[in-house]
Design a protein around this motif. Sequence first.
Motif, PDB file in Angstrom:
ATOM      1  N   VAL A 188       3.426  10.779   1.256  1.00 27.22           N
ATOM      2  CA  VAL A 188       3.115   9.414   0.846  1.00 27.22           C
ATOM      3  C   VAL A 188       4.403   8.596   0.809  1.00 27.22           C
ATOM      4  O   VAL A 188       5.397   9.018   0.198  1.00 27.22           O
ATOM      5  N   ILE A 189       4.391   7.464   1.492  1.00 29.52           N
ATOM      6  CA  ILE A 189       5.511   6.532   1.465  1.00 29.52           C
ATOM      7  C   ILE A 189       5.081   5.327   0.648  1.00 29.52           C
ATOM      8  O   ILE A 189       4.141   4.604   1.026  1.00 29.52           O
ATOM      9  N   ASN A 190       5.706   5.123  -0.472  1.00 24.87           N
ATOM     10  CA  ASN A 190       5.380   3.994  -1.337  1.00 24.87           C
ATOM     11  C   ASN A 190       6.235   2.792  -0.978  1.00 24.87           C
ATOM     12  O   ASN A 190       7.469   2.903  -0.889  1.00 24.87           O
ATOM     13  N   LEU A 191       5.594   1.684  -0.751  1.00 24.90           N
ATOM     14  CA  LEU A 191       6.306   0.453  -0.450  1.00 24.90           C
ATOM     15  C   LEU A 191       6.782  -0.209  -1.741  1.00 24.90           C
ATOM     16  O   LEU A 191       6.189  -0.028  -2.809  1.00 24.90           O
ATOM     17  N   LYS A 192       7.826  -0.968  -1.629  1.00 20.60           N
ATOM     18  CA  LYS A 192       8.329  -1.757  -2.752  1.00 20.60           C
ATOM     19  C   LYS A 192       8.251  -3.218  -2.367  1.00 20.60           C
ATOM     20  O   LYS A 192       8.922  -3.652  -1.428  1.00 20.60           O
ATOM     21  N   ASP A 193       7.398  -3.958  -3.056  1.00 23.40           N
ATOM     22  CA  ASP A 193       7.147  -5.363  -2.701  1.00 23.40           C
ATOM     23  C   ASP A 193       6.733  -5.472  -1.238  1.00 23.40           C
ATOM     24  O   ASP A 193       7.222  -6.333  -0.493  1.00 23.40           O
ATOM     25  N   ASN A 194       5.842  -4.562  -0.827  1.00 20.72           N
ATOM     26  CA  ASN A 194       5.292  -4.522   0.540  1.00 20.72           C
ATOM     27  C   ASN A 194       6.302  -4.046   1.584  1.00 20.72           C
ATOM     28  O   ASN A 194       5.976  -3.997   2.768  1.00 20.72           O
ATOM     29  N   GLN A 195       7.519  -3.676   1.185  1.00 18.04           N
ATOM     30  CA  GLN A 195       8.576  -3.424   2.159  1.00 18.04           C
ATOM     31  C   GLN A 195       8.991  -1.959   2.236  1.00 18.04           C
ATOM     32  O   GLN A 195       8.960  -1.229   1.249  1.00 18.04           O
ATOM     33  N   HIS A 252       1.491  11.291   8.441  1.00 18.14           N
ATOM     34  CA  HIS A 252       1.118  12.605   8.968  1.00 18.14           C
ATOM     35  C   HIS A 252       2.323  13.144   9.740  1.00 18.14           C
ATOM     36  O   HIS A 252       2.727  12.575  10.748  1.00 18.14           O
ATOM     37  N   THR A 253       2.889  14.226   9.256  1.00 16.88           N
ATOM     38  CA  THR A 253       4.115  14.746   9.837  1.00 16.88           C
ATOM     39  C   THR A 253       3.830  15.514  11.129  1.00 16.88           C
ATOM     40  O   THR A 253       2.710  15.978  11.365  1.00 16.88           O
ATOM     41  N   LEU A 254       4.870  15.642  11.942  1.00 11.19           N
ATOM     42  CA  LEU A 254       4.762  16.311  13.235  1.00 11.19           C
ATOM     43  C   LEU A 254       5.311  17.729  13.178  1.00 11.19           C
ATOM     44  O   LEU A 254       6.277  18.006  12.471  1.00 11.19           O
ATOM     45  N   GLU A 255       4.688  18.591  13.962  1.00  7.57           N
ATOM     46  CA  GLU A 255       5.151  19.969  14.137  1.00  7.57           C
ATOM     47  C   GLU A 255       5.095  20.280  15.629  1.00  7.57           C
ATOM     48  O   GLU A 255       4.028  20.353  16.218  1.00  7.57           O
ATOM     49  N   ASN A 256       6.261  20.406  16.252  1.00 10.71           N
ATOM     50  CA  ASN A 256       6.333  20.605  17.706  1.00 10.71           C
ATOM     51  C   ASN A 256       5.562  19.525  18.458  1.00 10.71           C
ATOM     52  O   ASN A 256       4.801  19.799  19.390  1.00 10.71           O
ATOM     53  N   ASP A 257       5.769  18.279  18.044  1.00  7.14           N
ATOM     54  CA  ASP A 257       5.156  17.080  18.646  1.00  7.14           C
ATOM     55  C   ASP A 257       3.666  16.948  18.375  1.00  7.14           C
ATOM     56  O   ASP A 257       3.020  16.034  18.915  1.00  7.14           O
ATOM     57  N   LEU A 258       3.082  17.821  17.575  1.00  8.33           N
ATOM     58  CA  LEU A 258       1.660  17.755  17.225  1.00  8.33           C
ATOM     59  C   LEU A 258       1.501  17.354  15.761  1.00  8.33           C
ATOM     60  O   LEU A 258       2.403  17.553  14.946  1.00  8.33           O
ATOM     61  N   GLU A 310       0.822  -1.201   0.000  1.00 12.02           N
ATOM     62  CA  GLU A 310       0.000   0.000   0.000  1.00 12.02           C
ATOM     63  C   GLU A 310       0.860   1.256   0.000  1.00 12.02           C
ATOM     64  O   GLU A 310       2.048   1.229   0.317  1.00 12.02           O
ATOM     65  N   ALA A 311       0.220   2.351  -0.373  1.00 10.47           N
ATOM     66  CA  ALA A 311       0.854   3.657  -0.251  1.00 10.47           C
ATOM     67  C   ALA A 311       0.483   4.213   1.117  1.00 10.47           C
ATOM     68  O   ALA A 311      -0.682   4.456   1.420  1.00 10.47           O
ATOM     69  N   ASP A 315      17.486   8.193   8.428  1.00  8.19           N
ATOM     70  CA  ASP A 315      16.987   9.393   7.768  1.00  8.19           C
ATOM     71  C   ASP A 315      15.455   9.460   7.798  1.00  8.19           C
ATOM     72  O   ASP A 315      14.879  10.552   7.806  1.00  8.19           O
ATOM     73  N   LEU A 316      14.805   8.315   7.835  1.00  9.27           N
ATOM     74  CA  LEU A 316      13.340   8.281   7.918  1.00  9.27           C
ATOM     75  C   LEU A 316      12.827   8.980   9.171  1.00  9.27           C
ATOM     76  O   LEU A 316      11.699   9.494   9.192  1.00  9.27           O
ATOM     77  N   PHE A 317      13.643   9.016  10.217  1.00  7.59           N
ATOM     78  CA  PHE A 317      13.200   9.480  11.533  1.00  7.59           C
ATOM     79  C   PHE A 317      13.849  10.804  11.938  1.00  7.59           C
ATOM     80  O   PHE A 317      13.833  11.161  13.117  1.00  7.59           O
ATOM     81  N   LYS A 318      14.389  11.524  10.974  1.00 10.85           N
ATOM     82  CA  LYS A 318      15.052  12.792  11.302  1.00 10.85           C
ATOM     83  C   LYS A 318      14.069  13.828  11.843  1.00 10.85           C
ATOM     84  O   LYS A 318      14.473  14.753  12.557  1.00 10.85           O
TER      85      LYS A 318
END
Length: 285
Positions: A181-188, A168-174, A163-164, A194-197
């Motif tokens: 949109v994060i597109n999966l490749k073969d469900n993965q 929902h991004t955070l702004e000052n913890d809110l 799935e795509a 860097d994903l968690f910066k």
Amino acid sequence: MLTTTISNNILTVEIKNLGAELCSLRDKNNKQYIWEGNAQYWPKHSPILFPIVGTLKNNIYHYNDVSYTMSRHGFAREMEFKLIDHQVNKAIFSLHSSEETMKTYPFKFELQIIYTLFDNSLNIEYKVVNTGDSLMPFSIGAHPAIALADVFENYSLEFEKDEALQQHTLENDLISTVTKVINLKDNQLDLSYDLFKNDALIFKSLTSRSLTILENQKPLLKLNFDKFPSLGIWTKINAPFICIEPWFGYSDTINSTGDLFHKEGIQILNHDEVFYSKFSIEILD
């Protein structure tokens, strides 16, 4: 610190009475699957998030024209639970409302956390009872940190569905108004710090009902979260763990009014009504 142990012929589990927090999940070869809680990165293991998930706007909410302060993820994770049932492969912990909890959350409740081992799986069940006379708003969520022994980038998350994902991004913890949109490749989804910066990945909803952690493309463990509508994924930069967090509820939005009954994702219980949910951690390697 007081802990309780349950086991079967495959797995051994330890749970702290403080917060009814899962702190160890080992197989018969003594392999540890739960983060050790090293304070250098994060001193928790798998806290229970109740009666809120995430952060309130200004750490405040309003009820009956009174303002209440509550810190991130609520108070249950910092409170001593009572062990009310202990069998070889099962333990039930209970927390009741008190004068202390009523100061920040003016609702009467019982919260039970039920741990049960079935073969290579640990089931974790939440039972919330409204013991008061009024409607009771609450959120509840899991926050298990899975230990990663290999290089972080050698892991990936395999979702049940290809799935795509709408993050929902955070702004000052809110929760901000910005989505990605994060597109999966073969469900993965391949893991990288860097994903968690910008902190956690938050998905208000998703199609997948389970997620498998792969280590060098080999299945390590699987989280099944059938009834949970929302999911968070988080780590600290350079930390050797990944948190997979099934939720009923999430942080306030940046436009939140502070009315707890109108908070996005909130659950409402009637007098004497009981809420049940559960997820499982299934060991695969």
